[in-house]
Design an enzyme around this catalytic site. Structure first.
Site, PDB file in Angstrom:
ATOM      1  N   TYR A 184       2.306 -11.604  -9.567  1.00 30.29           N
ATOM      2  CA  TYR A 184       1.782 -10.626  -8.608  1.00 30.29           C
ATOM      3  C   TYR A 184       2.250  -9.218  -8.972  1.00 30.29           C
ATOM      4  O   TYR A 184       1.447  -8.270  -9.003  1.00 30.29           O
ATOM      5  CB  TYR A 184       2.245 -10.994  -7.197  1.00 30.29           C
ATOM      6  CG  TYR A 184       1.882  -9.980  -6.143  1.00 30.29           C
ATOM      7  CD1 TYR A 184       0.670 -10.059  -5.459  1.00 30.29           C
ATOM      8  CD2 TYR A 184       2.751  -8.946  -5.812  1.00 30.29           C
ATOM      9  CE1 TYR A 184       0.337  -9.124  -4.494  1.00 30.29           C
ATOM     10  CE2 TYR A 184       2.424  -8.008  -4.850  1.00 30.29           C
ATOM     11  CZ  TYR A 184       1.220  -8.102  -4.192  1.00 30.29           C
ATOM     12  OH  TYR A 184       0.890  -7.162  -3.233  1.00 30.29           O
ATOM     13  N   VAL A 211      -4.970  -5.070  -5.133  1.00 26.75           N
ATOM     14  CA  VAL A 211      -4.711  -6.505  -5.244  1.00 26.75           C
ATOM     15  C   VAL A 211      -4.812  -7.174  -3.884  1.00 26.75           C
ATOM     16  O   VAL A 211      -5.380  -8.265  -3.750  1.00 26.75           O
ATOM     17  CB  VAL A 211      -3.319  -6.750  -5.876  1.00 26.75           C
ATOM     18  CG1 VAL A 211      -2.911  -8.213  -5.726  1.00 26.75           C
ATOM     19  CG2 VAL A 211      -3.331  -6.360  -7.349  1.00 26.75           C
ATOM     20  N   GLU A 212      -4.279  -6.538  -2.847  1.00 29.97           N
ATOM     21  CA  GLU A 212      -4.236  -7.160  -1.530  1.00 29.97           C
ATOM     22  C   GLU A 212      -5.611  -7.305  -0.880  1.00 29.97           C
ATOM     23  O   GLU A 212      -5.969  -8.394  -0.410  1.00 29.97           O
ATOM     24  CB  GLU A 212      -3.311  -6.367  -0.598  1.00 29.97           C
ATOM     25  CG  GLU A 212      -1.836  -6.513  -0.905  1.00 29.97           C
ATOM     26  CD  GLU A 212      -1.322  -7.914  -0.622  1.00 29.97           C
ATOM     27  OE1 GLU A 212      -1.948  -8.652   0.160  1.00 29.97           O
ATOM     28  OE2 GLU A 212      -0.286  -8.283  -1.202  1.00 29.97           O
ATOM     29  N   THR A 213      -6.379  -6.222  -0.820  1.00 31.16           N
ATOM     30  CA  THR A 213      -7.625  -6.277  -0.032  1.00 31.16           C
ATOM     31  C   THR A 213      -8.811  -5.590  -0.694  1.00 31.16           C
ATOM     32  O   THR A 213      -9.808  -5.329  -0.037  1.00 31.16           O
ATOM     33  CB  THR A 213      -7.416  -5.629   1.350  1.00 31.16           C
ATOM     34  OG1 THR A 213      -7.020  -4.251   1.185  1.00 31.16           O
ATOM     35  CG2 THR A 213      -6.362  -6.367   2.166  1.00 31.16           C
TER      36      THR A 213
END
Length: 360
Positions: free
Chosen positions: A343, A144-146
């Site tokens: 999230y 999800v982040e990168t």
């Protein structure tokens, strides 16, 4: 419920050095006088008395080289787009969990997650064994982040943090609190750069100053990052092993309880007033299973047996009825990374989807 969504990662990491493989170093006295196409034409903070006073105070409190700090802050440049990016979304737009989910639990990210898990299966297993954080949660976070290191941001961290420390938008409902936060992050960042002899203008990250595979803020880097590949340094830009261990380290520090599920199924059969009472604490686990069920929230079999506190988590679906889950303390731990129930569910769902794809 009104889910708390933080537009930047609330992230991670503990003492160690940045890798020379990912961040070029220069002597401390040469930290100034550099240009960038991304910042050319923007205003440097050397002309701002408040910024230089902050530099002097920081240098004194942290026992840093005063001239080095003044040069670093003075050469940082205001990024006009950054204040706009931290403003909350316009009111009136309906939140939509299904649309949010589709952004992250989709074929490209799942395939990348499978490749990542296959390449780092031993490291993920070791992190799960040593920290008790499931591999699929770590895989979900990094995806999800990168997108597993593919999208780490291209803002100069020094410029982004200086902009938010000295020009945080007054229109933000929590402007004073956020200004103080970003000044602390700028202080942590410069302290880390000084301690490791790293050029503060080299690291690139998000518009909020988050860095590396897991998008850690500087304070998280200083507190929670670990050298998980054993090479004697912490490198969240180029070492997926360090990123894996550091995400697990972060979760343990924020209350992760090994072996506990993240959430349970629930259906609502109570009155509107009972539902509102359950939603009042937001996503903070506050009710026993029995107390939830007494208020009309019927838990699935595992949820009804859960011994710890629970939260009723509402996920709005635009014009369609909302979805609900009963979040545990581990669900809440995921939201310490980013204060959003949407999230957390995306992280959980992506990790599950990748795990399922590996089995096929």
């Amino acid at each position: 419920m009104k889910p708390r969504i933080l537009s930047f990662a609330l992230l991670l990491v503990a003492a160690g050095a940045l890798s020379t493989a990912s961040i070029a170093k220069t002597p401390a006295k040469k930290a100034a006088a550099r240009s960038s196409a991304a910042t050319q034409g923007s205003t440097p903070y050397a002309s701002r008395e408040d910024a230089l006073r902050f530099a002097d105070d920081l240098a004194q409190r942290r026992d840093l080289d005063r001239e080095w700090v003044r040069q670093a802050i003075g050469q940082a440049r205001f990024l006009a787009q950054v204040p706009r990016l931290v403003l909350p979304p316009a009111k009136g737009a309906a939140k939509n969990w299904q649309a949010y989910r589709a952004r992250f639990i989709e074929p490209v990210r799942i395939r990348a997650g499978v490749r990542f898990w296959q390449a780092h299966a031993d490291t993920l297993a070791r992190a799960e064994r040593e920290y008790g954080v499931p591999a699929e949660i770590i895989v979900g976070i990094l995806g999800v982040e990168t997108l597993y290191g593919q999208q780490m941001g291209n803002f100069r961290v020094m410029d982004a943090l200086a902009t938010l420390a000295f020009d945080f938008p007054e229109a933000h409902p929590r402007a004073a609190e956020r200004t103080a936060f970003f000044r602390r992050e700028l202080e942590q960042f410069l302290s880390l750069m000084h301690r490791t002899g790293t050029d503060p203008f080299t690291p690139r990250g998000s518009f909020a100053g988050a860095m590396g595979w897991p998008q850690f803020m500087p304070s998280s880097w200083s507190r929670h990052a670990v050298d998980f590949d054993g090479d004697g340094r912490v490198d969240l830009f180029a070492s997926p092993q360090d990123a894996i261990g550091s995400v697990a380290s972060y979760f343990i520090a924020h209350g992760w309880q090994p072996g506990m599920p993240t959430h349970f199924g629930v259906r609502l059969e109570g009155t509107a007033a009972q539902t509102e009472e359950l939603l009042l604490p937001d996503i903070l686990p506050s009710f026993s299973a029995a107390a939830m069920q007494a208020r009309g929230a019927v838990l699935d079999e595992a949820g009804a047996r859960h011994a710890g506190p629970l939260a009723l988590v509402e996920l709005q679906n635009g014009d369609n009825p909302p979805s609900y889950v009963a979040g545990t303390e581990n669900f809440y731990a995921i939201t310490r990374y980013n204060w959003s129930s949407y999230y957390a569910m995306a992280v959980i769902g992506l990790g599950q989807a990748v795990a399922a794809a590996r089995e096929r």
